[in-house]
Design a protein around this motif. Sequence first.
Motif: not given
Lengths: 479, 239
Positions: A407, A411, A417, A457, A461-462, A465, B5, B7-9, B11-12, B16, B19, B35, B39-41
């Motif tokens: 982890y 992270a 990641y 998903s 998200f990234r 984006y 933003l 996002i939190t892992c 929701c990433d 999704t 986000g 964004f 960023q990670t967790c």
Amino acid sequence: MSIKIGNAPFESRVQDGIKNDFMRKAVSSAQGRFRSGRLVAAEELGNWEEWRTLGEEIRSHTLENLDYYLEQLSDEVSKRGGNVFFAQTAEEANEYIKEVVKKKEAKKIVKSKSMVTEEIGLNHALEEVGSEVIETDLGEWILQLDEDPPSHIVTPALHKDKGQIRETFAVKKGYDKSDRPEELALFAREQLRQEFLQADVGITGCNFAVAESGAITLVTNEGNARLATALPDTQISVMGMERIVPTWEELEVMVSLLTRAAVGQKLTSYVTSLTGTRLEDEVDGPEEFHLVILDNGRSKILGTEFQAALHCIRCASCINVCPVYRHVGGHAYGSIYPGPIGAVLSPLLDGYDDHKELPYASSLCGACTEACPVKIPLHEMLIRHRQIIVERENKAPKTEKMMMKGYAKWASSPAAYKMSTKVARPALKLWTKDESISSGPGPLKGWTDSRNFPAPSKQSFRAWYKERQKGGSYNGNPK
Amino acid sequence: MKVSLFITCLCDIFSTNVGKDTVEILERVGCEVDFPELQTCCGQPAYNSGYLKDSKEAMKQMMRAFRDSEYVVGPSGSCVGMLREYPEVFAGDPDWEEPAKELAAKSYELTQFLVDVIGVVDIGSTFKGRVTYHPSCHMTRILGVKDAPKALLQQVKGVELVELPIAEDCCGFGGTFAVKHAAISEQMVSEKSQHVSETNAEFLVGGDMGCLLNIGGRMAREGKKVEVMHITGILNYRQ
């Protein structure tokens, strides 16, 4: 008995609790009553948060100056004809009390409810020297007849119903009436009254000792503590070394917090303060009084990050709001101190070996911390225990350690990641059906045994984006 | 106002849409959103399990990622609550105490940001349905955000908000707790699911995806039809 109860492993104790439908119903309904009672009582008092702050300040001040107040208490008790004994360990406390009892040639001893005497296993020690010990708190008496440990620190027989109690009375005491609570209580009262009258020694715990006067204060609803201290010629009180208030003024604040937080009462039916022996110009009081002040691991907590755990006034409000306690019951903790405060205190007083699971028996929801009338940061202390178990005691499972190492790498590396956001979905494809996982691999299994887990998903998200920045759009909801 | 933003892992990777909705909500109230990709967790899975050293690695990465941000806003009371605890975690650390304080001071959970910083409760949303709200433990007790989500929901046209019984009770998620003590967690989430059913709500709404995945996963297993939604799904809805 001592702090640890039973030998079954934690997991099986939890299973026993979860399967015990009756116990869970009883605990759930009691929690409901205690919870609403506490909120109403707090509301009535007004400014509850200010009272909590005051409670915390009093406890914290007392602990910061514990040496001073202990000396003052000891001097005051001695002045009033009492004997004070500082016991480093449970054994020392038991030995001292056994000596007193032997000298008195006491055949019968009545006790009022006291967690600290449970902690040191006093009843067992006294039986060794041939004395008969009778618990006089109704709940404790039922448990004593049934040879069952307490499951709650204020209402010890919470896990039993009237049918079970009737059965116990019938088998152990020849009771032949109904399971109506009034009849059961009347029977217990008749039985116990005889014991009070015959007893040679009365033993109590101590809710608060008032340092300025040497008074031992007992908070009860049954009046049994008053009888146990009024009838026998010899009185012995046992207290944890932290259970002190400086003066009567602080006592008033602490008792107000205790009765409200514990059972939602403005005041319990009895609040009894006793000072020493019957002096020459006095008409009542015991001929002989002994105060046993117990350390048993407490002084080791002083000055550490866990010091605030000694603020505890044993009101059980953390237990009464704990959802984990509700579903597993008190016995699952395997300690006479169950629930959140038990999970914090048991490893401190009795070591991690026997109690290493307890700090994990919490979802860290923080309900305990919010309820505590003296603001002990209980859930934060549980996290600190976990850190100690992992880093100092080295008792965490190897696989967990490896996962956490992984982890940390994941992270702390944006590249790793980002990669994971791409491969998560294909990696779980084998187990995915209709965007959901109903039987997952490895650590996911515990989750999916009872609930579905979502598939990652299709696009992270990234990734979305990035596309959006190039002119993409979100088509999730109709706009 | 410039907002980064967080996002939190969860929701990433999993939820999704949360986000996406968060970005659009923030833009709707006039924020300029970016964004930060580093960023990670937040570190919570390791921190709450007692792996302080490992969790700090994640936390340092987050401090690096948001170093230049003006505001950091995330759709989770729990993860933002963790960011706010960084100063305690790094207290006395000569290199990281200051960055920890800076990040904690500029981090907000989304509903908290909308109500307390932007000062808006009605963002012009419409959503038709009977909705009940689960206030997650870390949102309310760790972060101290109790009223903002409900204040926002009450302003959404068409929403019939019904009270969840014993709403403040934990759903049994607790991060690794749900796996480590799956049997206890199961009892807790079953009780929560029961309470949701008692409301006859069509939608269960919350502000923390961890809890929602837990409750939603349980209700799906029980064959219940209640739809579980993050609050952003409602706030960004315009029929």
